[in-house]
Enzyme design. Structure first.
Site, PDB file in Angstrom:
ATOM      1  N   HIS A 167      -7.117  -4.702  10.196  1.00  0.00           N
ATOM      2  CA  HIS A 167      -6.833  -4.417   8.791  1.00  0.00           C
ATOM      3  C   HIS A 167      -5.523  -5.055   8.345  1.00  0.00           C
ATOM      4  O   HIS A 167      -4.596  -5.246   9.127  1.00  0.00           O
ATOM      5  CB  HIS A 167      -6.922  -2.915   8.459  1.00  0.00           C
TER       6      HIS A 167
ATOM      7  N   ASP B 267       0.820  -1.212   0.000  1.00  0.00           N
ATOM      8  CA  ASP B 267       0.000   0.000   0.000  1.00  0.00           C
ATOM      9  C   ASP B 267       0.858   1.269   0.000  1.00  0.00           C
ATOM     10  O   ASP B 267       2.080   1.216   0.174  1.00  0.00           O
ATOM     11  CB  ASP B 267      -0.954   0.002   1.210  1.00  0.00           C
TER      12      ASP B 267
HETATM   13  C1  GLP Z   1      -0.502   0.488   8.718  1.00  0.00           C
HETATM   14  C2  GLP Z   1      -0.139  -0.303   7.458  1.00  0.00           C
HETATM   15  C3  GLP Z   1      -0.333  -1.794   7.642  1.00  0.00           C
HETATM   16  C4  GLP Z   1       0.269  -2.203   8.972  1.00  0.00           C
HETATM   17  C5  GLP Z   1      -0.478  -1.556  10.094  1.00  0.00           C
HETATM   18  C6  GLP Z   1       0.009  -1.951  11.491  1.00  0.00           C
HETATM   19  O1  GLP Z   1      -1.768   1.019   8.723  1.00  0.00           O
HETATM   20  N1  GLP Z   1      -0.842   0.096   6.291  1.00  0.00           N
HETATM   21  O2  GLP Z   1       0.247  -2.478   6.553  1.00  0.00           O
HETATM   22  O3  GLP Z   1       0.214  -3.599   9.115  1.00  0.00           O
HETATM   23  O4  GLP Z   1      -0.341  -0.146   9.951  1.00  0.00           O
HETATM   24  O5  GLP Z   1       1.125  -1.196  11.844  1.00  0.00           O
HETATM   25  P1  GLP Z   1       2.070  -1.475  13.057  1.00  0.00           P
HETATM   26  O6  GLP Z   1       2.923  -2.622  12.654  1.00  0.00           O
HETATM   27  O7  GLP Z   1       2.855  -0.212  13.209  1.00  0.00           O
HETATM   28  O8  GLP Z   1       1.198  -1.781  14.225  1.00  0.00           O
END
Ligand code: GLP
Length: 247
Positions: free
Chosen positions: A138, A67
């Site tokens: 998500h 993304d």
């Molecule tokens: C973002 C990204 C995701 C990621 C998520 C969790 O929104 N688009 O791909 O998995 O955050 O992030 P973190 O690993 O910082 O908790």
């Protein structure tokens, strides 16, 4: 679904990097699907170390990222393009021509998402897709919805995601409100999927996503239907999953 329980974030990162490294060693011209967020940073550090030790060669590897924020130039240090260069691409011998992300500066969402989807297909699909997990379940930027989103598309980010990601920006107002993301179908077409999760704040969503009902309200729950998913999570993130269900 295989779930590895690791003692902590460092062990999670090492194990995830080992799995990615095996993929690259077994198929040097593989297509890696890559993820951003704070969770995979340690995984990328371990991959860089393996490269520096002479144990990994990225010269033939192709990458496609999940993304990208819409409207953020590549030079912005919060763009996923910048993140990938800073954490991996600029530190290993990957060919920049073989790295791909959606272009958040392309204003025509439909055209850019269609281009990206075709690009993934033209590379022969993803061999190994790395995923993090959002607090609301998500994956990529596929937010909870009434139905599973299919292919690469433009999303409106939810308040919880904007809140979670604002720590990286000067203020919540600066977090882009939209992003381009691979869809659930795109992700599910990957031949193998590797999910990394860390921290007690993810314990509820881990239990829900991997042991609860499969529902678009928890996008990651669809991974229960994929034939080859490996989850590498630390003990804190697995606090609500019985020991007997993990390796
Ligand atoms: C973002 C990204 C995701 C990621 C998520 C969790 O929104 N688009 O791909 O998995 O955050 O992030 P973190 O690993 O910082 O908790």
């Amino acid at each position: 679904m295989k779930i590895y329980r690791t003692a902590d974030y460092n062990e999670m990162s090492r194990k995830a990097a080992n799995i990615i490294a095996s993929q690259v060693i077994l198929k040097p011209d593989c297509v890696l699907g890559l993820a951003t967020g704070s969770t995979p940073i340690g995984t990328y550090e371990n991959l860089v170390e393996k490269y520096k030790a002479g144990d990994l060669d990225f010269s033939e590897v192709n990458t496609v990222n999940l993304d990208e924020y819409k409207g953020l130039p590549r030079t912005n240090d919060q763009s996923y393009y910048y993140f990938m260069h800073e954490n991996l691409f600029d530190k290993v011998n990957i060919d920049p021509e073989k790295t791909n992300l959606p272009d958040g500066m392309k204003p025509d969402s439909e055209a850019e998402c269609a281009r990206y989807e075709e690009l993934i297909q033209s590379l022969g699909g993803v061999d190994l897709q790395l995923l993090g997990l959002g607090h609301n379940g998500h994956i990529g930027f596929n937010e909870p919805a009434k139905a599973f989103d299919k292919e690469t598309h433009c999303v409106d980010l939810q308040e919880r995601t904007i809140e979670a990601n604002k720590r990286f920006f000067a203020s919540a107002d600066e977090v882009p409100r939209q992003a381009y993301t691979m869809g659930i179908k795109t992700i599910m077409q990957a031949r193998k999927i590797l999910v990394v999760v860390s921290g007690e704040d993810k314990a509820d969503i881990v239990a829900k996503a991997f042991f609860g009902p499969v529902t678009p309200d928890v996008p990651a729950s669809i991974l229960q239907m994929h034939p080859d998913v490996t989850v590498v999570a630390d003990a804190a993130a697995l606090a609500k999953v019985p020991q007997s269900k993990t390796l």
